[in-house]
Write an enzyme that holds these catalytic residues in place. Structure first.
Site, mmCIF file in Angstrom:
data_model
loop_
_atom_site.group_PDB
_atom_site.id
_atom_site.type_symbol
_atom_site.label_atom_id
_atom_site.label_comp_id
_atom_site.label_asym_id
_atom_site.label_seq_id
_atom_site.Cartn_x
_atom_site.Cartn_y
_atom_site.Cartn_z
ATOM 1 N N ASP A 123 41.692 8.201 60.333
ATOM 2 C CA ASP A 123 42.179 7.187 60.589
ATOM 3 C C ASP A 123 41.743 7.220 62.129
ATOM 4 O O ASP A 123 41.176 7.921 62.835
ATOM 5 C CB ASP A 123 43.246 8.404 61.671
ATOM 6 N N ASP A 137 44.894 1.380 59.459
ATOM 7 C CA ASP A 137 43.857 1.783 60.002
ATOM 8 C C ASP A 137 43.633 3.158 59.709
ATOM 9 O O ASP A 137 43.086 3.861 60.098
ATOM 10 C CB ASP A 137 43.859 1.648 61.741
ATOM 11 N N GLU A 138 44.234 3.339 58.273
ATOM 12 C CA GLU A 138 44.518 4.862 58.047
ATOM 13 C C GLU A 138 44.807 4.344 56.361
ATOM 14 O O GLU A 138 45.390 4.258 56.027
ATOM 15 C CB GLU A 138 46.428 5.306 59.154
HETATM 16 MG MG LIG Z 1 44.707 5.349 64.351
#
Ligand SMILES: [Mg+2]
Length: 407
Positions: A10, A105-106
């Site tokens: 993340d 973003d993960e």
């Molecule tokens: Mg993040």
């Protein structure tokens, strides 16, 4: 069953980190991405400096400004963030085909199948982290565990910028002192109830029998029982996220009445939102399409930093786009359509807005009615929209359909 090796990765304060990278003068200042202070809407990311003032994702911008007037407010640029995201996923894809895009973003990686390719898993995980950070120029946090739940909780613990590996046999020790709200199954209401019972940490939950949890929270209680013990069998699934979902209609006769067209857009957005809910998907792009009577086709799209699933929100965007496209034209329309793309599976933080839980339950209730009586049995509308056109009977924000939309 063999212990799986799941890695969760993340990016820390993703949007703000990108803004800082592109504009180094922001470094060290509180940065809030999502909009300008006077705008409606919520902060989608606050960097760690801004968090010191109590600003967090999901907070209304006006409130963020009150807490942190010296903060730098940025609207954000989805295309730029998307490019960074693609870069990260292209690095990750080199390590395993079992890769899940949980959001921009993960990601989850399942290294179980590829285990024999790597002489040392901890070494490989560290290498993944280093390579992503080098490629992007941004810090990431990484968690490792035997399932997605533990890997994600490990990442939370690793933030900012760290790496936490939940070793075999250490799961209980890891979970015991974590606060209960770190579990995805615990909403604000459940939190209140549990705190009244003097339950604050995950370890405290272990004292409650399964039947008690069930009687307190129904099926969610069952889920909570498993989650609190770190049990999670969800697979890391790379497939099944479609590229886009769209709904469109070609009219039997060309239409020009804007109100009627908008009513139909509302209907299409409603059906689109249903598909998103069913797939547990959120859209970063909403696109509206119109085709004129001379067959000329035009589209207009909006890129959303905060992905959306809610019918009301999607319709609001679609309505604006539609009115931009179809204003002052003397031609009538033969087709309208709405499309959701750049789909992701993570519940965005904007859902912590006050109405969200209610809205979500409302959505689920609508789906249940429709499953039983058909889609057309219930229509959701916006204030003052359909009543006059179709003779609907209004009941508590919903319109019960008394005439058929399609002939
Ligand atoms: Mg993040």
């Amino acid at each position: 069953m063999k212990r799986r090796c799941i890695v969760h990765i993340d990016i820390d304060a993703f949007f703000a980190a990108v803004e800082e990278l592109l504009n180094p003068s922001l470094k060290g200042k509180p940065v809030i991405v999502g909009g300008l202070p006077h705008e409606r809407g919520v902060a989608s990311t606050a960097n760690y400096e801004a968090r010191k003032y109590g600003v967090h994702s999901g907070m209304p911008l006006a409130k963020a400004y009150r807490l942190c007037p010296q903060g730098v407010f940025v609207r954000g640029n989805y295309q730029v963030y998307s490019a960074f995201s693609k870069k990260m996923f292209s690095v990750l894809a080199q390590y395993t085909p079992d890769l899940e895009e949980a959001s921009l973003d993960e990601a989850y990686l399942d290294l179980t199948r590829c285990r024999t390719l790597y002489s040392s898993l901890p070494h490989t995980v560290q290498e993944i982290k280093n390579r992503v950070e080098k490629q992007l120029g941004i810090r990431v946090s990484v968690g490792v565990g035997p399932n997605k739940l533990l890997a994600k909780l490990a990442t939370n613990k690793a933030k900012p910028g760290g790496l936490v590996d939940v070793q075999p046999g250490r799961e209980e020790e890891f979970l015991k002192d974590l606060s209960i709200e770190t579990l995805p199954g615990i909403g604000p209401k459940a939190q209140v109830i549990l705190r009244m019972l003097n339950i604050h940490k995950i370890g405290d939950l272990w004292g409650l029998p399964r039947t008690t949890l069930r009687s307190l929270f129904g099926l969610n209680g069952e889920e909570l029982f498993l989650q609190s013990r770190g049990i999670d069998s969800r697979p890391v699934s790379m497939a099944s996220i479609p590229k886009s979902i769209s709904r469109e209609t070609t009219f039997p006769e060309d239409l020009w009445d804007r109100r009627l067209l908008l009513a139909h857009m509302a209907y299409l957005c409603d059906r689109l939102a249903l598909s998103l809910r069913k797939g547990r998907l959120f859209a970063h792009i909403i696109e509206v399409k119109v085709r004129y009577s001379d067959f000329k086709t035009e589209v207009r799209r909006r890129l959303l930093i905060m992905p959306r699933q809610d019918m009301g929100e999607i319709f609001k965007i679609a309505q604006e786009l539609f009115l931009q496209l179809y204003s002052g034209s003397r031609l009538s329309l033969r087709l309208v359509g709405v499309k959701a793309s750049d789909l992701v599976r993570t519940r965005p933080l904007s859902l912590f807005e006050p109405y969200s839980e209610r809205r979500e339950r409302l959505g689920a209730a609508v789906d249940q009615v429709r499953e039983k009586y058909g889609f057309g049995s219930l229509l959701t509308v916006r204030e003052g929209m359909l009543e006059n056109l179709y003779g609907f009977e209004k009941q508590r924000g919903f319109v019960l359909k008394t005439a058929s939309l399609t002939k």
